[in-house]
Design an enzyme around this catalytic site. Structure first.
Site, PDB file in Angstrom:
ATOM      1  CD1 TRP A 157       5.619  -8.016   7.089  1.00  0.00           C
ATOM      2  CD2 TRP A 157       3.989  -9.413   6.438  1.00  0.00           C
ATOM      3  NE1 TRP A 157       4.410  -7.472   7.457  1.00  0.00           N
ATOM      4  CE2 TRP A 157       3.395  -8.300   7.083  1.00  0.00           C
ATOM      5  CE3 TRP A 157       3.159 -10.426   5.956  1.00  0.00           C
ATOM      6  CZ2 TRP A 157       2.023  -8.175   7.247  1.00  0.00           C
ATOM      7  CZ3 TRP A 157       1.777 -10.299   6.120  1.00  0.00           C
ATOM      8  CH2 TRP A 157       1.230  -9.187   6.756  1.00  0.00           C
ATOM      9  CG  ASN A 158       2.216  -8.258   1.625  1.00  0.00           C
ATOM     10  OD1 ASN A 158       3.331  -7.978   1.188  1.00  0.00           O
ATOM     11  ND2 ASN A 158       1.137  -7.575   1.303  1.00  0.00           N
ATOM     12  CE  LYS A 181      14.503  -3.562   5.941  1.00  0.00           C
ATOM     13  NZ  LYS A 181      13.957  -4.860   6.415  1.00  0.00           N
ATOM     14  CD  GLU A 256       2.210  -1.736  -3.760  1.00  0.00           C
ATOM     15  OE1 GLU A 256       1.300  -1.292  -3.013  1.00  0.00           O
ATOM     16  OE2 GLU A 256       2.525  -2.923  -3.849  1.00  0.00           O
ATOM     17  CB  CYS A 290      -1.289  -3.359  -0.518  1.00  0.00           C
ATOM     18  SG  CYS A 290      -0.409  -4.014  -1.910  1.00  0.00           S
ATOM     19  CD  GLU A 465       6.763  -2.174  -7.520  1.00  0.00           C
ATOM     20  OE1 GLU A 465       7.927  -1.962  -7.152  1.00  0.00           O
ATOM     21  OE2 GLU A 465       5.974  -2.894  -6.889  1.00  0.00           O
TER      22      GLU A 465
HETATM   23  P1  ADP Z   1       4.266  -3.915   7.177  1.00  0.00           P
HETATM   24  O1  ADP Z   1       3.017  -3.388   7.767  1.00  0.00           O
HETATM   25  O2  ADP Z   1       4.126  -4.473   5.803  1.00  0.00           O
HETATM   26  O3  ADP Z   1       5.081  -4.749   8.107  1.00  0.00           O
HETATM   27  P2  ADP Z   1       6.370  -1.978   7.318  1.00  0.00           P
HETATM   28  O4  ADP Z   1       6.345  -0.673   6.611  1.00  0.00           O
HETATM   29  O5  ADP Z   1       6.572  -1.980   8.782  1.00  0.00           O
HETATM   30  O6  ADP Z   1       5.043  -2.647   6.850  1.00  0.00           O
HETATM   31  O7  ADP Z   1       7.477  -2.933   6.692  1.00  0.00           O
HETATM   32  C1  ADP Z   1       7.819  -2.950   5.330  1.00  0.00           C
HETATM   33  C2  ADP Z   1       9.326  -2.965   5.212  1.00  0.00           C
HETATM   34  O8  ADP Z   1       9.834  -1.762   5.778  1.00  0.00           O
HETATM   35  C3  ADP Z   1       9.998  -4.111   5.971  1.00  0.00           C
HETATM   36  O9  ADP Z   1      11.118  -4.569   5.218  1.00  0.00           O
HETATM   37  C4  ADP Z   1      10.470  -3.435   7.236  1.00  0.00           C
HETATM   38  O10 ADP Z   1      11.584  -4.066   7.804  1.00  0.00           O
HETATM   39  C5  ADP Z   1      10.854  -2.070   6.694  1.00  0.00           C
HETATM   40  N1  ADP Z   1      10.939  -1.024   7.709  1.00  0.00           N
HETATM   41  C6  ADP Z   1      10.112  -0.816   8.769  1.00  0.00           C
HETATM   42  N2  ADP Z   1      10.540   0.249   9.494  1.00  0.00           N
HETATM   43  C7  ADP Z   1      11.656   0.718   8.873  1.00  0.00           C
HETATM   44  C8  ADP Z   1      12.594   1.771   9.128  1.00  0.00           C
HETATM   45  N3  ADP Z   1      12.453   2.584  10.173  1.00  0.00           N
HETATM   46  N4  ADP Z   1      13.630   1.930   8.286  1.00  0.00           N
HETATM   47  C9  ADP Z   1      13.776   1.123   7.221  1.00  0.00           C
HETATM   48  N5  ADP Z   1      12.950   0.115   6.923  1.00  0.00           N
HETATM   49  C10 ADP Z   1      11.895  -0.100   7.732  1.00  0.00           C
END
Ligand code: ADP
Length: 484
Positions: A157-158, A181, A256, A290, A465
């Site tokens: 989301w950042n 996604k 990343e 990051c 990247e």
């Molecule tokens: P942040 O700290 O940046 O929110 P996350 O790793 O939680 O980091 O999120 C980064 C991406 O990974 C988002 O698109 C989130 O929806 C996705 N994500 C988080 N958990 C899962 C999971 N179990 N399976 C697939 N995607 C995931």
């Protein structure tokens, strides 16, 4: 979202995009504005079935897309990039509404994100092979670079636009197709990108956006045999877990992940430049990148002056909602969990003897906001030095000599960005060589560009990247050995 009065309201889509069609779901997820915690809309909560449909569409579409001339793929990517720039105002407004960063920063992100599509539009035509000197007189050896195939991308989301285009740009340029996604917290930027992809002439099925809860979508993207490459930007814990799953089907993986960037100020640094660099490296995106400076190491001869100058600038920072433009330097954090984590890091610093120079508190009555903060005399063992804070807190640790600074900086399992300020020519080389990081900023707090390879060593990730290296992760090497 209507309150934003977009020039093109059709850029705000509340449907997913699969095989060139806008798709509804039987249930929906709310999307909040981080500055107000009010709902700004909903998105379809799609699951495994729809993700499999998207993967099938991407597989079908790849047959024709990889056969398109590279020049034509490049032309489409360039149009996509231009459409982003043509609609920069609307894209920035959508981005700020769902992500929170000041509108001026959001506009900067639109241009940055578009630059990856433009760069890889140009690179598409430079995917060359090799003819090798044969090992036997009756043999000929050729090396081709071929697209990996269907790419699954999961983005955070950042940077809701740029983290997508620096994957989609090289993937599509190489002749791959993509199922994306986006973060469920910032889906509207991704969906607006899909509107513009369609308009640019990206064929159906080449770029798909699946929205919904992360786990069921992620399960398909990591397990499906038709997905040949998995690319992820996000937290280290989730990235490691998903990459491990990908090994069952031996996918190519790019990661990343988190950084924990050291920012070193030597006694001989230009003080004003160091403060300016610190402000941008620490407070851009409210500390939620990051490559954000996470730990400041300041040599004792300049320590007091640097601390006072930085504290003075941070005290003057205005924080508030990202819209209207120009009224905030710092926006909200993404959610209440983030505010709690930043608060925990500040408390831990103070408990270990740190002194608050500015800020230090979450704002009462405005749930997403944490005051821009400077803490001096921070212990090198504090949580702030060991983990990514992802918030607007600068913690200053004192050091005495170059070897100590390098040892402190390298004492991390992360290895993404690092920064240092010095006017000593020899030290520029010594320290940039000694820092165990994928990226080093010397006398600058801003290092990202589509022209240079972005990525980390150690547990910060795999692959690069941007730059001419960025397309390699989407290409396989194929050798032909022909007897004549
Ligand atoms: P942040 O700290 O940046 O929110 P996350 O790793 O939680 O980091 O999120 C980064 C991406 O990974 C988002 O698109 C989130 O929806 C996705 N994500 C988080 N958990 C899962 C999971 N179990 N399976 C697939 N995607 C995931």
């Amino acid at each position: 979202m209507d309150s934003l009065s977009l020039t093109r309201s059709d850029l705000h889509r509340q449907k997913a995009y699969i095989d060139g069609a806008w798709v509804e779901g039987s249930t929906r997820i709310a999307v909040l504005n981080p500055a107000t915690h009010e709902q700004i809309g909903t998105i379809p909560n799609l699951g495994a079935l729809e993700t499999e449909t998207a993967v099938a569409a991407a597989e079908r579409a790849q047959v024709a897309w990889k056969c398109e001339l590279a020049k034509e793929r490049g032309r489409i990517l360039r149009r996509w990039s231009q459409l982003m720039l043509d609609n920069a105002g609307d894209l920035a407004a959508i981005l700020t509404q769902e992500q929170g960063k000041p509108l001026s920063e959001a506009k900067g992100e639109v241009a940055y994100a578009a630059s990856f599509l433009e760069w890889f539009a140009e690179e598409a035509r430079r995917i060359d092979g090799e003819i090798l000197a044969p090992h036997q007189a009756d043999k000929r050896l050729y090396v081709h670079k071929v697209p990996v195939g269907v790419v699954a991308a999961i983005t955070p989301w950042n940077f809701p636009l740029a983290m997508i285009t620096r994957k989609a740009g090289p993937a599509l340029a190489a002749g791959c197709t993509m199922v994306l996604k986006p973060s469920e917290l910032t889906p509207y930027s991704a969906l607006a990108l899909a509107v513009l992809a369609e308009e640019a002439g990206v064929p159906n099925g080449v770029f798909n956006v699946v929205t919904g809860d992360a786990a069921p979508i992620g399960d398909v993207l990591t397990d499906d045999t038709r997905v040949r490459k998995f690319t992820f930007t996000g937290s280290t814990a989730v990235g490691k877990m998903l990459a491990a799953r990908c090994m069952d089907t031996v996918k190519r993986v790019s990661l990343e992940l988190g950084g924990n960037a050291p920012f070193i100020i030597f006694d001989d640094a230009d003080l004003d430049k160091a403060v300016e660099g610190a402000l941008i490296a620490k407070f851009r995106n409210t500390g939620q990148t990051c490559v954000c400076a996470n730990r400041f190491y300041v040599q004792s001869g300049i320590y007091e002056k640097f601390a006072a100058a930085l504290a003075g600038k941070v005290k003057a920072m205005r924080f508030g909602p990202g819209i209207p433009i120009g009224e905030a330097d710092c926006g909200p954090l993404i959610d209440t969990k983030a505010v709690e984590k930043v608060g925990a890091h500040v408390s831990d610093c103070v408990a270990r003897g740190g002194q608050l120079l500015v800020g230090g508190r979450a704002l009462e009555g405005a749930p997403g906001f944490f005051e821009p903060t400077v803490i001096s005399e921070v212990s090198a063992n504090s949580m702030l030095c060991r983990e990514e804070t992802f918030g607007p807190v600068a913690g200053l640790v004192r050091f005495e000599d170059e070897d100590e600074a390098i040892a402190l900086a390298n004492c991390s399992r992360a290895g993404l960005a690092s920064y240092f300020f010095t006017r000593d020519y020899g030290r520029v080389h010594r320290v940039s060589e000694a820092l165990d990081y994928g990226m080093v900023g010397v006398n600058t707090g801003i290092i990202s560009t589509e022209v240079a390879p972005f990525g980390g060593v150690k547990e910060s990730g795999l692959g690069r990247e941007g730059s001419r290296h960025g397309i390699e992760d989407y290409l396989e090497i194929k050798m032909v050995c022909a007897a004549i």
